[in-house]
Write a protein that holds these residues in place. Structure first.
Motif, PDB file in Angstrom:
ATOM      1  N   CYS A   1      65.403  -4.998  31.700  1.00 34.69           N
ATOM      2  CA  CYS A   1      66.193  -5.900  32.544  1.00 34.69           C
ATOM      3  C   CYS A   1      65.334  -7.055  33.050  1.00 34.69           C
ATOM      4  CB  CYS A   1      66.783  -5.127  33.719  1.00 34.69           C
ATOM      5  SG  CYS A   1      68.054  -3.912  33.266  1.00 34.69           S
TER       6      CYS A   1
ATOM      7  N   ASP B   1      64.697   2.214  41.257  1.00 35.26           N
ATOM      8  CA  ASP B   1      66.059   1.843  41.669  1.00 35.26           C
ATOM      9  C   ASP B   1      66.034   0.574  42.524  1.00 35.26           C
ATOM     10  OD1 ASP B   1      67.054   4.026  40.345  1.00 35.26           O
ATOM     11  OD2 ASP B   1      67.247   5.288  42.134  1.00 35.26           O
TER      12      ASP B   1
ATOM     13  N   ARG C   1      65.736  -2.514  40.296  1.00 32.15           N
ATOM     14  CA  ARG C   1      67.014  -2.899  39.685  1.00 32.15           C
ATOM     15  C   ARG C   1      67.886  -3.641  40.701  1.00 32.15           C
ATOM     16  NH1 ARG C   1      70.065  -1.247  35.355  1.00 32.15           N
ATOM     17  NH2 ARG C   1      68.547   0.358  34.796  1.00 32.15           N
TER      18      ARG C   1
ATOM     19  N   VAL D   1      64.516  -0.486  33.204  1.00 29.87           N
ATOM     20  CA  VAL D   1      64.270  -1.479  34.261  1.00 29.87           C
ATOM     21  C   VAL D   1      63.417  -2.624  33.719  1.00 29.87           C
ATOM     22  CG1 VAL D   1      63.156  -1.861  36.486  1.00 29.87           C
ATOM     23  CG2 VAL D   1      64.530   0.197  36.122  1.00 29.87           C
TER      24      VAL D   1
ATOM     25  N   PRO E   1      72.054  -7.331  35.781  1.00 29.73           N
ATOM     26  CA  PRO E   1      71.646  -6.253  34.866  1.00 29.73           C
ATOM     27  C   PRO E   1      72.777  -5.254  34.688  1.00 29.73           C
ATOM     28  CG  PRO E   1      70.592  -5.994  37.007  1.00 29.73           C
ATOM     29  CD  PRO E   1      71.267  -7.327  37.018  1.00 29.73           C
TER      30      PRO E   1
ATOM     31  N   SER F   1      73.206   1.224  35.772  1.00 30.03           N
ATOM     32  CA  SER F   1      72.190   2.219  35.434  1.00 30.03           C
ATOM     33  C   SER F   1      72.733   3.174  34.378  1.00 30.03           C
ATOM     34  CB  SER F   1      71.777   3.013  36.675  1.00 30.03           C
ATOM     35  OG  SER F   1      71.294   2.157  37.679  1.00 30.03           O
TER      36      SER F   1
END
Length: 705
Positions: free
Chosen positions: A629, A674, A677, A626, A646, A649
């Motif tokens: 990103c 999460d 992201r 993360v 990004p 996952s």
């Protein structure tokens, strides 16, 4: 005609202001010129009204604006006195223009009230800093200014006063109450959320700073405005979390009943918050939501998560996150009411423990850097005004203050926007000058000028907002001609001098705009947002290191908070510029950083440090992905590129399922990561809202600041 005006100015705010300013300006000017016979007092009675009534945009109700006018009168005296004393020498006047021009503009970082006064206060120094050097006329000048301010303050109260704008807290109350209804539906009847969400999204959308007039935004350095802004951002975050919960399967959730109970309690707290903001209920406290969070944690402690798949813990982690955000909302609203939280002096609400003077100094100090858009804008304007004053003195222009007034009119935050104002400004000035020259060549009776002045003045002050810069410049040229025709002997060459002075001022403004941060808010916003995301990446890495390895917290959070403040200031300037559509959702970009900071604060505060060593590798890998990103998006922003989405996952790691209560902490961390992201995905915007609930609210919740 009246219907057309109503269409552009529904509440006639522009027309009301034009009438008030004209009435006060003409009354003061005629009284000083024809009753008192003071040629020194009359221009200051008129231009003092123009400075604080037309050039200034003072927020608040009529009573608040009247109090502001009286409060700034001593500052106006000081500016007029300094301008008078420094007018003996061109270099001294230009140096004073640079210092005062920077100071008056820079203090606008303190909030919209000061920003609205900046241009008018500049004029109060510009007018007397030109020859003749006549300190003996200072008492008359100050008397003229005093008369203007007193009459203008009275006019704000009694002459067709503006309707009081709805307080920001009422907008916030509407958004919070609609949010509470959604939260209650989520706990008791999930099917009702679809019909409640559109109103909640509209109410939350109305809190966006970009949709509010600059004078109505809670942007001052004081505790109250800081807390209102924080509460608004938290309300939008809560709305996004409500939708996340709606799309989470609650049938297999291991703590489903406890989560529903927590949702009901938080809905009640949010509803009570909306009632207080509207003035319909007592001030809410954090005891209720804290007790609900505590009960939920107890329910989790009494439920062994061992052997359960992670997705069965997801709903509980989201519900806990919603409870923590609700607690933050209540704390922010209590600060609005003058209370101070008991959590301590660090963290999100650090400002609640500081005095007003310190908060203003802190705001000034944090922007006293070349990387601050407020600093850049103040320095750009000060340099342009000082250079213009120097040129006007060297060329011995008879009405040199018109050069500086032109700069106040056309200079914008970016070189492109400054150039866009030149054509209408010059065209309007030339057209107005031609008409003025014709009037002066006709040799009309002076009584004609007396009668025509208020008519042209009302049209001129209303023309800018309603018709554009060209009309306001043309009509203002006529106003100046009619004024000077009553003060000193003039001929048609006055119009010629007006055009020459405007051309010089426009040239200086364009050149300074080209050499001093020509990209304006856009360029600095890209850099500031990139820096904020980089610091947020450091927060992500440090938070997981603290919680998993027991590492001592470093300076990642304080650094990210300061970077966020500068990014917000850059965004505020960016919003004031005229721009077309952009592929980047800047509010979503800022929330990506704010979510990292505020989520980290809540996690570190509520979870023990160093207790997740058995899965440190998985958490470090997830956090690192993360954070990478974030770093990638930051680098693209700093290069002037649109951040790419990004990557997906990584494949799920094998997470241990035998860590007991630590599995809940891991679930909380994973929900946070999460969410971060997802925030990065929304930076380039989402599709237009459709029938899907997540799409309906994404453009609101992802834009929280």
């Amino acid at each position: 005609m009246w219907a057309w005006v109503r269409g552009r100015d529904p509440q006639l705010v522009v027309v009301r202001r034009a009438v008030r300013v004209t009435l006060v300006a003409c009354l003061g000017f005629y009284f000083c010129r024809y009753v008192l016979g003071s040629a020194a007092m009359a221009p200051y009675a008129l231009f003092g009204t123009v400075a604080l009534g037309a050039l200034s945009q003072i927020p608040g109700s009529p009573k608040q604006r009247a109090r502001t006018l009286v409060a700034v009168l001593p500052v106006g005296w000081g500016l007029v006195a300094l301008g008078t004393m420094l007018s003996f020498n061109t270099v001294a006047a230009a140096a004073g223009m640079f210092v005062l021009g920077f100071a008056v503009s820079f203090v606008g970082v303190g909030g919209p009230r000061l920003v609205g006064l900046a241009a008018g206060m500049q004029l109060l120094y510009i007018l007397p800093c030109f020859p003749p050097y006549d300190p003996g006329s200072l008492p008359e000048r100050l008397a003229g200014l005093t008369l203007a301010v007193v009459l203008l303050a009275v006019a704000e109260l009694v002459v067709w006063p503006d309707p009081t704008p709805p307080p920001y807290r009422h907008r916030l109350a509407d958004a919070v109450s609609a949010l509470a209804a959604c939260m209650r539906a989520l706990a008791d009847d999930r099917s009702r959320l679809a019909e409640l969400l559109p109103e909640a999204a509209d109410r939350a959308e109305a809190l966006r700073p970009s949709l509010l007039p600059p004078t109505e935004r809670p942007a001052s350095a004081g505790r109250r405005d800081r807390a209102l802004s924080s509460a608004a951002g938290t309300a939008r975050l809560l709305l996004g979390r409500v939708v996340d919960l709606f799309f989470t399967d609650d049938r297999a959730a291991v703590t489903g009943p406890a989560a529903a109970k927590l949702l009901r309690a938080t809905a009640g707290c949010v509803e009570a918050t909306g009632d207080w903001l509207r003035g319909d209920g007592p001030l809410p406290d954090t005891d209720r939501v804290a007790a609900a969070i505590g009960d939920f944690r107890v329910a989790r402690m009494n439920t062994d998560p061992g052997g359960l798949p992670p997705e069965r813990l997801h709903l509980g982690a989201l519900a806990l996150s919603l409870g923590e955000w609700t607690k933050s909302l209540v704390v922010a609203v209590r600060i609005v009411a003058g209370e101070r939280p008991s959590a301590g002096r660090s963290g999100q609400f650090w400002y609640a423990y500081e005095g007003t003077a310190f908060l203003w100094w802190h705001r000034l100090r944090e922007n006293l850097t070349p990387r601050s858009v407020a600093f850049q804008g103040a320095l750009r304007l000060a340099a342009a005004l000082a250079v213009a004053r120097l040129i006007a003195g060297v060329l011995d222009l008879s009405h040199g203050f018109w050069v500086l007034l032109t700069i106040l009119t056309v200079l914008r935050a970016s070189a492109a926007e400054t150039r866009s104002t030149l054509r209408p400004a010059l065209a309007g000035t030339v057209a107005g000058s031609i008409v003025a020259a014709l009037l002066l060549m006709l040799g009309l009776d002076p009584l004609v000028y007396v009668i025509a002045l208020p008519v042209v003045m009302i049209a001129g002050f209303a023309a800018g907002p309603l018709l554009g810069l060209g009309w306001s410049q043309g009509l203002f040229t006529l106003v100046i001609t009619l004024v000077f025709a009553q003060v000193t002997p003039v001929d048609w060459r006055l119009a010629e001098q007006r055009v020459a002075d405007v051309l010089i001022g426009a040239a200086v403004g364009v050149l300074i705009g080209l050499f001093a941060w020509p990209r304006g808010g856009a360029g600095e916003l890209q850099r500031a947002a990139g820096t904020f995301l980089t610091s947020a990446a450091a927060v992500v890495r440090e938070t997981v290191a603290v919680m998993a390895k027991g590492q001592t917290p470093g300076d990642a959070l304080p650094t990210a908070r300061q970077a966020g403040q500068l990014a917000e200031a850059s965004y505020a300037l960016y919003q004031s510029e005229r721009r077309g559509p952009t592929p980047i959702d800047w509010q979503a970009t800022l929330i990506a950083g704010h979510h990292a900071v505020r989520g980290a604060e809540a996690l570190v505060r509520s979870c023990p440090a160093g207790g997740l060593l058995p899965c440190v590798a998985q958490l470090t890998a997830l956090a690192g992905d993360v954070a990478e990103c974030y770093d990638r998006s930051a680098a693209q922003l700093m290069r002037g590129e649109t951040p790419s989405r990004p990557p997906a996952s990584p494949p799920p790691e094998e997470w241990p399922d035998d860590l007991g209560q630590d599995l809940y902490i891991i679930a909380d961390l994973r929900v946070w990561l999460d969410g971060l992201r997802e925030d990065l995905i929304t930076m380039t915007g989402r599709p237009e809202p459709g029938d899907d609930l997540r799409d309906r609210v994404a453009h609101v919740a992802d834009g929280a600041t």
